[in-house]
Write a protein that holds these residues in place. Structure first.
Motif, short mmCIF file in Angstrom:
data_model
loop_
_atom_site.label_atom_id
_atom_site.label_comp_id
_atom_site.label_asym_id
_atom_site.label_seq_id
_atom_site.Cartn_x
_atom_site.Cartn_y
_atom_site.Cartn_z
N LEU A 1 74.46 74.01 105.56
CA LEU A 1 74.10 73.06 106.61
C LEU A 1 74.76 73.45 107.93
N GLY A 2 76.03 73.86 107.80
CA GLY A 2 76.73 74.30 109.00
C GLY A 2 76.04 75.48 109.66
N GLU A 3 75.63 76.39 108.78
CA GLU A 3 74.93 77.57 109.32
C GLU A 3 73.62 77.16 109.98
N GLU A 4 72.94 76.22 109.33
CA GLU A 4 71.66 75.78 109.89
C GLU A 4 71.87 75.09 111.23
N ALA B 1 78.28 71.46 96.42
CA ALA B 1 78.41 70.68 97.65
C ALA B 1 79.01 71.54 98.77
N GLU B 2 79.98 72.33 98.38
CA GLU B 2 80.57 73.21 99.39
C GLU B 2 79.54 74.17 99.96
N LYS C 1 81.32 72.89 93.87
CA LYS C 1 80.96 74.19 94.43
C LYS C 1 79.61 74.09 95.16
N ALA D 1 67.46 67.01 104.95
CA ALA D 1 68.23 67.67 106.02
C ALA D 1 67.32 68.57 106.84
N VAL E 1 68.94 74.23 102.18
CA VAL E 1 69.04 72.85 102.65
C VAL E 1 67.91 72.06 102.01
N ARG F 1 76.39 73.72 100.02
CA ARG F 1 75.44 73.00 100.88
C ARG F 1 76.01 72.77 102.26
N THR F 2 77.27 72.34 102.25
CA THR F 2 77.92 72.10 103.54
C THR F 2 77.91 73.36 104.38
N LEU F 3 78.22 74.45 103.72
CA LEU F 3 78.25 75.72 104.43
C LEU F 3 76.86 76.05 105.01
#
Lengths: 117, 463
Positions: free
Chosen positions: B52-55, B45-46, B43, B91, B87, B48-50
């Protein structure tokens, strides 16, 4: 004004003070300028002073003044008309060149004179 | 015997079984914990990915464009990370690194584009400048040939165009493009004055102690360009009815100072700060930083300041607008050779002009107090009466001897007699003298005695 080649430093149009034509009656380049006794105002420009000094010893024509001041005649006219308007100079129009004499008029005059006798 | 053996076996089996059960239960528990952990990690990681995507979206859509904008508009805000916690350090650093890399790339590209634009403009302005110089020569020749005042106006327009071109060229790192001789400081100031629209409002007051103070050859034209820009600012930003007083003076440290005051609208703090930055002579000024339409004045002065060692300061003026001070260091000053005469238009030094000197009765700047006027009204005129005669021969012009030296320079009763003489005889006087002549002639002819003829001649002479 600036000897030698290159761009001149002080242009003659500075004398005009931004005016496009001299104020007052037009002066011919052979008009004779005479200094009057009106004293120059204290804030007179150095070029006005110089022109009046030039005329102290006697009358000169506009074109002669221009040569002494190293200015073109058109600029000198601005200077002179200002001083004439201020009463510091008198300007006398040049003596007109003698025109062609009307021969018939002279002949008629001669005839008239002869008939008087 | 078999009984206790059986019991023993049973006990062993029981013990083993219970141990196994316990073990199994522990294993099951461990597995459950692990699963739970994995799920939580997944969860996280998800998320974070989200994040990061937003960033990254923020980077692409907001941060980089904003950073680019901020390069040209200093006040534009540059947003940072959206949520710093979302983040981790690495990153975040990388993302900020991306912004920096983009900034650097933009800066380099902008530098290249600007340099290209400057070199293009440099080439063009050099050509225009030489053409305008040629027309100036022609116009000057025309001025001496024809008396039409419109040629003077044309000359002025040409000079304005020349100043613009020259300023652009300087801004584009071109050489000011003119070799001059050592030039009188006052003449250079007048030269700068003549290049500005509204030059008639500029009043130059000469407070130099040495009248022949001059700029060394290489500094003359750059100084004229810089001063012309300051004067152009002063006239452009003040009301057309106000004057722009310019004071030329020497400083204590053997330098010279030209003060330009205007009664204009002044500047706000931001503009003043920016002007000071430009006037300090930054190493590089980009055309893109000068606004649209570009405001080149201070930038041009700044370039010349940096290159030739003048210094320029701007502050609020006591006249209400701005006061700019352009200072020439001592090593750029010299004294002009005696064989060069100053232009007629150059204003005389205030002190040298004597009591008449006070240039503008009321509001003149730090006019060194002139003595109260009074005794010397005729002083400057008489003092220099000798001037024209000497100058006449010095110029090498064919000089005409004037018939009547008009009067002795003595003031007082002299003017009256002089007033009587030069106005030619009035018609009445002429009539009287000619009538006398005629009368004399007639009486002479009528007189019978030959002795009368001699008196007749005398009468002729006297009239």
């Amino acid at each position: 004004m600036t000897p030698g080649p290159g761009r001149r430093l002080i242009p003659a149009y500075l004398v005009t003070g931004g005016r496009s034509a001299p104020t007052g009656p037009a002066l011919d380049r052979l008009a004779v300028l005479v200094r009057t006794d009106e004293a120059l105002p204290p804030n007179a420009g150095s070029e006005q002073r110089r022109l009046c000094e030039l005329l102290e010893p006697g009358a000169l024509t506009v074109v002669e003044c221009a040569a002494h001041l190293e200015l073109p005649v058109s600029a000198t006219v601005f200077l002179a008309t200002d001083l004439v308007a201020g009463g510091h100079l008198h300007a006398r129009p040049p003596i007109p060149r003698a025109g062609e004499i009307d021969r018939s008029l002279v002949e008629r005059l001669l005839v008239g004179l002869r008939t008087l006798h | 015997m078999p009984a206790w053996i059986t019991t023993l076996i049973a006990v062993c089996v029981a013990v083993w079984a219970s141990t196994r059960t316990h073990q199994a239960r522990r294993d099951a528990y461990g597995a459950a914990t692990r699963v739970e952990l994995m799920e939580r990690q997944l969860k996280a990681a998800e998320a974070r990915t989200l994040a990061l995507g937003e960033e990254i979206r923020q980077l692409a859509e907001k941060r980089i464009p904003a950073a680019a904008t901020a390069l040209s508009h200093r006040s534009a805000p540059v947003p940072g990370l959206r949520e710093a916690a979302g983040v981790e350090g690495d990153a975040a650093r990388l993302l900020t690194g991306a912004v920096e890399a983009a900034r650097t790339a933009i800066l380099e590209e902008r530098g290249r584009v600007d340099a290209a634009a400057r070199s293009a403009m440099r080439g063009t302005s050099a050509k225009i400048q030489s053409l305008l110089n040629q027309s100036q020569h022609l116009l000057q020749e025309l001025q001496h040939e024809y008396d039409d005042p419109r040629i003077l106006q044309l000359d002025f327009r040409n000079e304005l165009a020349l100043r613009r071109t020259q300023a652009t060229a300087v801004l584009c790192d071109a050489w000011p493009g003119l070799a001059r001789q050592n030039s009188s400081l006052v003449e250079v100031v007048l030269g700068a004055q003549s290049r500005v629209a509204g030059y008639e409002r500029i009043k130059v007051a000469n407070h130099l102690r040495q009248e022949r103070l001059a700029l060394v050859a290489r500094a003359a034209e750059p100084f004229a360009i810089a001063l012309a820009e300051l004067l152009a600012n002063a006239t452009a930003y003040s009301h057309p009815d106000t004057e722009v007083p310019v004071t030329v003076q020497q400083t204590a440290g053997r330098g010279a100072l030209v003060l330009v005051d205007d009664a204009g609208i002044g500047m706000d703090d931001d503009a003043l700060k920016r002007a000071r930055t430009l006037l300090a002579g930054p190493s590089e000024v980009l055309l893109t930083e000068l606004g649209d339409p570009p405001q080149t004045g201070f930038a041009v002065v700044g370039r010349l300041v940096a290159r030739y060692g003048f210094s320029c300061h701007i502050e609020a003026s006591p006249y209400g607008g701005m006061r700019t001070m352009l200072r020439v260091p001592a090593h750029l000053l010299t004294v002009m050779d005696d064989d060069r005469t100053l232009s007629v238009l150059a204003p005389k030094a205030v002190d040298a002009r004597g009591p008449l000197a006070e240039p503008e009765p009321g509001a003149r700047t730090p006019a060194p107090t002139a003595e109260p006027a009074g005794d010397g009204t005729g002083e400057p005129a008489t003092g220099r009466t000798a001037g024209p005669a000497a100058g006449t021969s010095a110029t090498g012009l064919p000089s005409r001897r004037r018939r009547t030296p008009r009067r002795a320079p003595a003031p007082g009763p002299a003017p009256e007699t002089h007033e009587e003489r030069p106005p030619l005889r009035t018609p009445e006087q002429a009539e009287a003298s000619w009538a006398a002549l005629q009368e004399g002639t007639l009486s002479g002819r009528n007189a019978p005695a030959p002795t009368a003829s001699s008196s007749d001649d005398q009468g002729d002479d006297e009239t």
